[in-house]
Design a protein around this motif. Structure first.
Motif, short mmCIF file in Angstrom:
data_model
loop_
_atom_site.label_atom_id
_atom_site.label_comp_id
_atom_site.label_asym_id
_atom_site.label_seq_id
_atom_site.Cartn_x
_atom_site.Cartn_y
_atom_site.Cartn_z
N MET A 1 -18.96 19.87 43.61
CA MET A 1 -17.57 19.85 44.07
C MET A 1 -16.74 18.81 43.31
SD MET A 1 -17.70 20.66 48.18
CE MET A 1 -18.72 19.27 48.64
N LYS A 2 -17.36 17.71 42.91
CA LYS A 2 -16.66 16.74 42.07
C LYS A 2 -16.35 17.32 40.69
CE LYS A 2 -18.34 12.43 44.17
NZ LYS A 2 -19.11 11.18 43.98
N ASP A 3 -17.10 18.34 40.30
CA ASP A 3 -16.92 18.95 38.98
C ASP A 3 -15.96 20.15 39.01
OD1 ASP A 3 -17.61 18.52 36.32
OD2 ASP A 3 -19.10 20.12 36.31
N TYR A 4 -15.47 20.54 40.19
CA TYR A 4 -14.50 21.63 40.25
C TYR A 4 -13.32 21.37 39.30
CZ TYR A 4 -16.40 23.73 44.64
OH TYR A 4 -17.16 24.35 45.60
N ALA A 5 -12.87 20.11 39.23
CA ALA A 5 -11.71 19.77 38.40
C ALA A 5 -11.94 20.15 36.95
CB ALA A 5 -11.41 18.28 38.51
N VAL B 1 -13.66 13.93 46.85
CA VAL B 1 -15.05 14.15 47.26
C VAL B 1 -15.85 12.85 47.14
CG1 VAL B 1 -17.19 15.42 46.81
CG2 VAL B 1 -14.98 16.57 46.56
N GLN C 1 -23.43 12.00 39.93
CA GLN C 1 -22.37 11.29 40.65
C GLN C 1 -22.36 9.79 40.38
OE1 GLN C 1 -21.42 12.56 44.72
NE2 GLN C 1 -23.22 13.89 44.65
N SER D 1 -11.28 17.57 43.89
CA SER D 1 -12.44 16.82 43.38
C SER D 1 -12.26 15.32 43.50
CB SER D 1 -12.70 17.19 41.92
OG SER D 1 -13.15 18.51 41.80
N SER D 2 -11.03 14.85 43.37
CA SER D 2 -10.77 13.41 43.43
C SER D 2 -11.07 12.82 44.80
CB SER D 2 -9.32 13.12 43.05
OG SER D 2 -8.42 13.57 44.07
N ALA E 1 -7.64 21.89 42.02
CA ALA E 1 -9.03 21.48 41.83
C ALA E 1 -9.11 19.99 41.51
CB ALA E 1 -9.67 22.29 40.72
N ARG E 2 -8.16 19.49 40.73
CA ARG E 2 -8.15 18.06 40.40
C ARG E 2 -7.99 17.21 41.67
NH1 ARG E 2 -4.97 14.01 40.10
NH2 ARG E 2 -3.15 15.23 40.75
N CYS F 1 -20.89 25.79 48.24
CA CYS F 1 -20.20 25.11 47.13
C CYS F 1 -20.35 25.83 45.80
CB CYS F 1 -20.71 23.67 47.00
SG CYS F 1 -22.39 23.54 46.34
#
Length: 436
Positions: A276-280, A300, A339, A297-298, A293-294, A233
Motif C-alpha cells: 500500500m505504501k507503493d501504490y504511489a 500508511v 518499509q 500511500s503517504s 495514490a500519493r 491490498c
C-alpha cells in the motif's frame, strides 16, 4: 546467445546504464541473498538475475526455462535492496519479470489457471474467501482434518501435500470484519484519527490480531475508521505476476478510504503495508489516480511504526504485575527491507518493564514464507525455515514476535516440525496482553 525483440515492460524497470554497471560489479548483495547462499551460483544472486533481466529486456537473450526458473526461485525478500549502495529497486524488476514469465510458454497453463483462480476468485473476493474459510473451519473443528492426516489421504495426491497442508493456519471462530465497527472510538480524548485495513487472510485467519490492533489503538486515543468496502491490498497478486489485477484492487482501496478523513492508515501486515505504501509509485502514471495514490500511500503506517511514537503512553499503561517469558524478534522481510521499519518494534519490546529480550541471530534473514513461496516451492522454503528455527532455538526464547501473517504461519509450522518450544505472536498481541 540468440537475439530477440526488446521487451518494453522490462526496459521500463531497468535503472540507467551507469547504475546497472555499478550494481553488476558491486556484489554487496551476495551476502544477503538466501538463494545465492544456498547454491553459490551467480545466476541465483540479485546481480546475476539483473544481468539476465537486462539481457532479456534488451533483446540480447531469449526468454528461457532457466530465466523463468530463476525469477521464481527468488524469494523476493528484498534484502538485496537494503544492502545495495546504489538503491536499485530489484523487487520491481523481478516482479515485472514474473509477469513476462507467466505470459510465456514456460508457465504451464494449468498451473497459471490454478494460481490466478485462487488469488483472483478466492483471495480477492471477501465473500468467496469467507465462504472457503468457513468450510476450512468446519474441516478443522469437526476432526475431519485430524482424520485425513491420520489415514494419510493426501499422500495419494502428492508426497509433499501432507506437509504443505500443515502450513494452513487455523481459521478464526469469528471474522474481524463482523466484529470491528466501521467507526471505533476511544473511551477518552481523541488524539488521532486513524483508518484501518483489515486485509484478507488477516480477516479470516488472524482475526484476533486485527481486534487486538483495534483495542490497542483505542487505548492510545485513536478514533478508527474501518471502511466496509475495502478490499485485498493486491500484494500477493503483484508478487506473483498479476500486476494489472493488483492495480485494480489498489484503485478500489483508494476509493474506499479516500472518502474518509484520517491522519494515518494503520496496517498490521508487513506485506500489505509495504504494497500500500507503493501504490504511489505503481499508479504514478495513472491520470485519474496518481495524486490520490500519493496521498493514500503517504498516510500508511505499520502498527509498530505508529505505536513507537506513543511509547511513553504505552509504558504508563503496562500492568504492574506483568510476568513474561523470554522474547525474541524476527524481522518480516517486507517490514525491514521494503518499509525500513526495524528499530521501532524492537524499542517497543525492550521498553516493557521486566522483559527478557534476546536479539535473534540473522533476524532479517527470510524465514522462507515469502507470500506463497512456501506452498509452491516447499523444499526450497524448508531450507530457509530450518536455518531460522535453529537461530530461534539458540536464543532460548519462549516467545517469537513478528509482524507478518506469512512469517507467523511459517514459524509456527517450523516450531512443530523442528520441535522448538516457542509461542509465535504479533507484537500488537503482546502489547494487548500487558496493557490495562
Amino acid at each position: 546467445m540468440n537475439k530477440t525483440s526488446p521487451n518494453p515492460d522490462l526496459l521500463k524497470v531497468l535503472p540507467n546504464d551507469d547504475i546497472l554497471q555499478q550494481c553488476i560489479h558491486c556484489g554487496m548483495c551476495l551476502a544477503t541473498c538466501p538463494t545465492y547462499d544456498l547454491t553459490k551460483l551467480e545466476r541465483s544472486s540479485p546481480r546475476g538475475r539483473i544481468r539476465m533481466i537486462r539481457s532479456v529486456a534488451r533483446g540480447e537473450m531469449e526468454l528461457s526455462a532457466l530465466f523463468a526458473e530463476e525469477m521464481n526461485f527468488c524469494l523476493d525478500c528484498q534484502a538485496c535492496e537494503t544492502a545495495c549502495p546504489a538503491g536499485v529497486k530489484y523487487g520491481r524488476m523481478v516482479e515485472t519479470a514474473r509477469v513476462i514469465v507467466d505470459q510465456s510458454v514456460f508457465t504451464p497453463k494449468l498451473k497459471l489457471f490454478i494460481k490466478r483462480f485462487v488469488l483472483r476468485k478466492i483471495l480477492a473476493s471477501r465473500f468467496a474467501l469467507k465462504f472457503v474459510s468457513r468450510l476450512l473451519w468446519i474441516h478443522q473443528k469437526t476432526g475431519l482434518q485430524k482424520l485425513i492426516r491420520l489415514i494419510g489421504l493426501l499422500k495419494l495426491f502428492s508426497e509433499k501435500l501432507p506437509e504443505v497442508e500443515k502450513l494452513s493456519p487455523q481459521i478464526a471462530n469469528h471474522f474481524s470484519d463482523s466484529i470491528i465497527k466501521e467507526i471505533e472510538l476511544p473511551q477518552g480524548e481523541i488524539k488521532y484519527k486513524t483508518a484501518f485495513h483489515f486485509g484478507c487472510l488477516m480477516n479470516t485467519m488472524f482475526s484476533d490480531i486485527n481486534t487486538d490492533t483495534i483495542d490497542v489503538l483505542k487505548n492510545v486515543g485513536c478514533k478508527i475508521i474501518t471502511p466496509k468496502d475495502q478490499v485485498c491490498c493486491g500484494s500477493l497478486m503483484a508478487h506473483n505476476g498479476d500486476i494489472e489485477f493488483a492495480l485494480n484492487l489498489a484503485r478500489k482501496n483508494i476509493d474506499a478510504f479516500i472518502k474518509h478523513e484520517y491522519d494515518y492508515l494503520i496496517s498490521n501486515s508487513a506485506g500489505c503495508g509495504a504494497f500500500m505504501k507503493d501504490y504511489a509509485h505503481l499508479l504514478e502514471n495513472d491520470p485519474f489516480y496518481s495524486e490520490k495514490a500519493r496521498i493514500f500511500s503517504s498516510k500508511v503506517k505499520d502498527v509498530t511504526e505508529f505505536l513507537y511514537s506513543e511509547l511513553p503512553a504505552l509504558k504508563e499503561k503496562v500492568k504492574a504485575s506483568v510476568e513474561l517469558e523470554p522474547v525474541t524478534y524476527h524481522d518480516a522481510c517486507h517490514l525491514i527491507h521494503a518499509q525500513k521499519v526495524s528499530t521501532q518494534p524492537r524499542e517497543i519490546i525492550k521498553s516493557i518493564p521486566g522483559i527478557k529480550y534476546t536479539e535473534l541471530d540473522e533476524a532479517s534473514w527470510c524465514c522462507g514464507s515469502a507470500g506463497i513461496y512456501n506452498v509452491v516451492r516447499y523444499d526450497d522454503s524448508l531450507i530457509q525455515l530450518q536455518r531460522k528455527m535453529k537461530n530461534i532455538r539458540n536464543t532460548g526464547a519462549k516467545i517469537v514476535l513478528t509482524g507478518n501473517p506469512g512469517c507467523m504461519g511459517q514459524i509456527k509450522y517450523g516450531a512443530e516440525k523442528f520441535d522448538v518450544d516457542v509461542e509465535v505472536l504479533h507484537p500488537v498481541t503482546l502489547i494487548k496482553r500487558i496493557i490495562e
